[in-house]
Scaffold this motif. Structure first.
Motif, PDB file in Angstrom:
ATOM      1  N   ILE A  34     -50.158  14.732 101.632  1.00  0.00           N
ATOM      2  CA  ILE A  34     -50.154  14.880 103.084  1.00  0.00           C
ATOM      3  C   ILE A  34     -51.392  15.619 103.560  1.00  0.00           C
ATOM      4  O   ILE A  34     -51.717  16.706 103.056  1.00  0.00           O
ATOM      5  CB  ILE A  34     -48.892  15.664 103.539  1.00  0.00           C
ATOM      6  N   LEU A 395     -45.322  11.801 108.642  1.00  0.00           N
ATOM      7  CA  LEU A 395     -45.073  12.140 107.245  1.00  0.00           C
ATOM      8  C   LEU A 395     -44.777  10.933 106.373  1.00  0.00           C
ATOM      9  O   LEU A 395     -44.742  11.052 105.144  1.00  0.00           O
ATOM     10  CB  LEU A 395     -43.914  13.137 107.159  1.00  0.00           C
ATOM     11  N   SER A 400     -49.170   9.711 106.180  1.00  0.00           N
ATOM     12  CA  SER A 400     -49.320  10.915 105.349  1.00  0.00           C
ATOM     13  C   SER A 400     -50.136  12.004 106.032  1.00  0.00           C
ATOM     14  O   SER A 400     -51.158  12.478 105.519  1.00  0.00           O
ATOM     15  CB  SER A 400     -49.947  10.550 104.001  1.00  0.00           C
TER      16      SER A 400
END
Length: 451
Positions: A34, A395, A400
């Motif tokens: 992420i 997310l 990401s």
């Protein structure tokens, strides 16, 4: 799967395990990597896994991990305080180091009260505070009382302090009239604050409290030019203290180490937090002006307040290392430069979107407010949970990216925004990538809504 023993923020949604961090990225158990475009809650100002900061913490643990400040001080505590005072150009006098922004606000409230009791001519009638609607100052009873965010307060209203009242925020997108200049708008807000002093009884007010750039509650809303100078003048007129909450917006986040350095004012007290230690250890603080310190020095010489972990050696070592890295690498200048890039990229990609009402911020602290109707600025129904849908979409593996969602942007209940607060050492490529990903997330979410 065994249920978690943790009281997570939501009992019905177990968060994914984060395994590691490196620079601007966090790696998760399920394989996602992420891009941490928010630094958590505007915390990770150096990104993750900084070797210099980690080593400073290890060195301090090896020397002394804890001692009680009732008996001892420590080198990192003293050095951190000196560095912070020097960073204000000597305009602040002393530093009180605690573990969280909420604790820092509690300390500010108690010190403000004690200041008036310890004056040569005491003013024990000063027990009240004025803050602003749609503000956030912490989550303890005292700091939550100071905040003016309806949703955060509503469950606890019966037990919040009755001696805090709220005036309008400075939010030009929502509240400045089309016919008003900045000066006209400031004058109206001055009149409102003055009227609140008069309503309460000017002699009963300890302080006015505000965030230089409103963070979580409204999504990076700066004031208009001249606002804070005018608010401080009202405080001075009635002998009240002027307190700025820079827990989220300070310590370099907005392009100067202290946000007030852009506002032509100096506060009597200032809370700091997130960017102080960059998330490497829990740490926050209260910077205190000479006016308050001299009063204590001439009276009891003691602040009747304390925490077991105040001035914690490892936390201070972490914060000191973070601040030295910011100075050494000239990162506040990088915040200013990359902030220009982030603003340009966000405006280029999203200004024309039919549901993007406002893009605002300073430095590397930017918010995007979403509206159902751009013409009349109508917010979405709170039940749609739009901001959190955008946060969750970010997310997903396709995007990401972490996006800090918030609701209540328009009136404390309705209104949606996301907040961006990437690390101070972000590169141009990372900033452009953040803007690209935000655009993709927003387009995906609104594409699903329109289907």
């Amino acid at each position: 799967m065994t249920p978690s023993a943790v009281l997570h923020r939501h009992l019905h949604q177990a968060p994914t395990l984060a395994l590691s961090g490196e620079g601007s990225y966090i790696s998760l158990e399920d394989g996602r990597r992420i891009l941490d475009a928010t630094g958590g809650a505007a915390v990770s100002c150096l990104g993750h896994n900084n070797e210099h900061v980690k080593q400073a913490m290890i060195d301090q643990i090896n020397q002394l991990s804890y001692c009680h400040t009732a008996y001892f001080s420590t080198k990192p505590f003293e050095e951190l305080a000196s560095l912070l005072i020097e960073s204000t150009g000597g305009k602040m006098s002393r530093v009180y180091i605690v573990g969280s922004g909420s604790e820092a606000m509690e300390a500010a409230m108690k010190l403000a009260r004690q200041f008036y009791l310890e004056k040569r001519n005491p003013e024990p009638q000063r027990t009240k505070f004025i803050a602003r609607n749609q503000s956030y100052h912490g989550i303890t009873i005292g700091s939550l009382s100071m905040g003016g965010h309806k949703f955060r307060r509503e469950l606890f209203e019966p037990i919040l302090l009755p001696n805090v009242s709220h005036v309008s925020p400075c939010n030009p997108y929502r509240n400045r009239k089309d016919s008003e200049s900045d000066a006209d708008y400031v004058a109206r807000l001055v009149d409102e604050l003055d009227a609140e002093f008069q309503r309460l009884g000017p002699e009963t007010v300890c302080a006015f409290v505000a965030e230089p750039v409103v963070g979580a509650a409204m999504g990076c809303v700066p004031s208009v030019p001249g606002y804070f100078k005018a608010m401080k003048a009202v405080c001075e007129k009635y002998g009240a203290l002027f307190i700025l909450d820079e827990v989220m917006s300070g310590m370099g986040r907005c392009g100067t180490l202290h946000a007030w350095q852009q506002e032509d004012v100096v506060p009597d007290m200032q809370t700091i937090g997130k960017g102080l230690g960059g998330g490497y250890a829990p740490v926050a603080g209260l910077l205190i002006g000479d006016r308050v310190i001299k009063t204590l020095e001439e009276s009891t010489g003691s602040f009747r307040h304390g925490h077991t972990y105040q001035g914690h050696p490892v936390s201070c070592a972490a914060a000191l290392a973070v601040q030295k890295a910011i100075q050494k690498d000239n990162l506040v200048e990088n915040v200013r430069e990359m902030g220009i890039v982030l603003e340009e990229e966000l405006r280029k990609r999203l200004s024309d979107h039919p549901h993007v009402g406002d893009i605002r911020g300073k430095g590397l602290f930017w918010g995007i407010e979403f509206v159902r109707d751009k013409t009349n600025k109508e917010p979405f129904d709170p039940k749609s949970q739009l901001a959190f849908r955008i946060q969750d979409k970010g997310l997903e593996a396709k995007h990401s990216i972490s996006l800090y969602g918030g609701q209540g942007t328009a009136d404390g209940v309705s209104g949606d925004h996301i907040l961006l607060a990437p690390p101070y050492n972000s590169t141009r490529e990372e900033i452009v990538r953040i803007a690209e990903l935000v655009q993709g997330v927003v387009e995906d979410v609104f594409g699903e809504l329109d289907d």
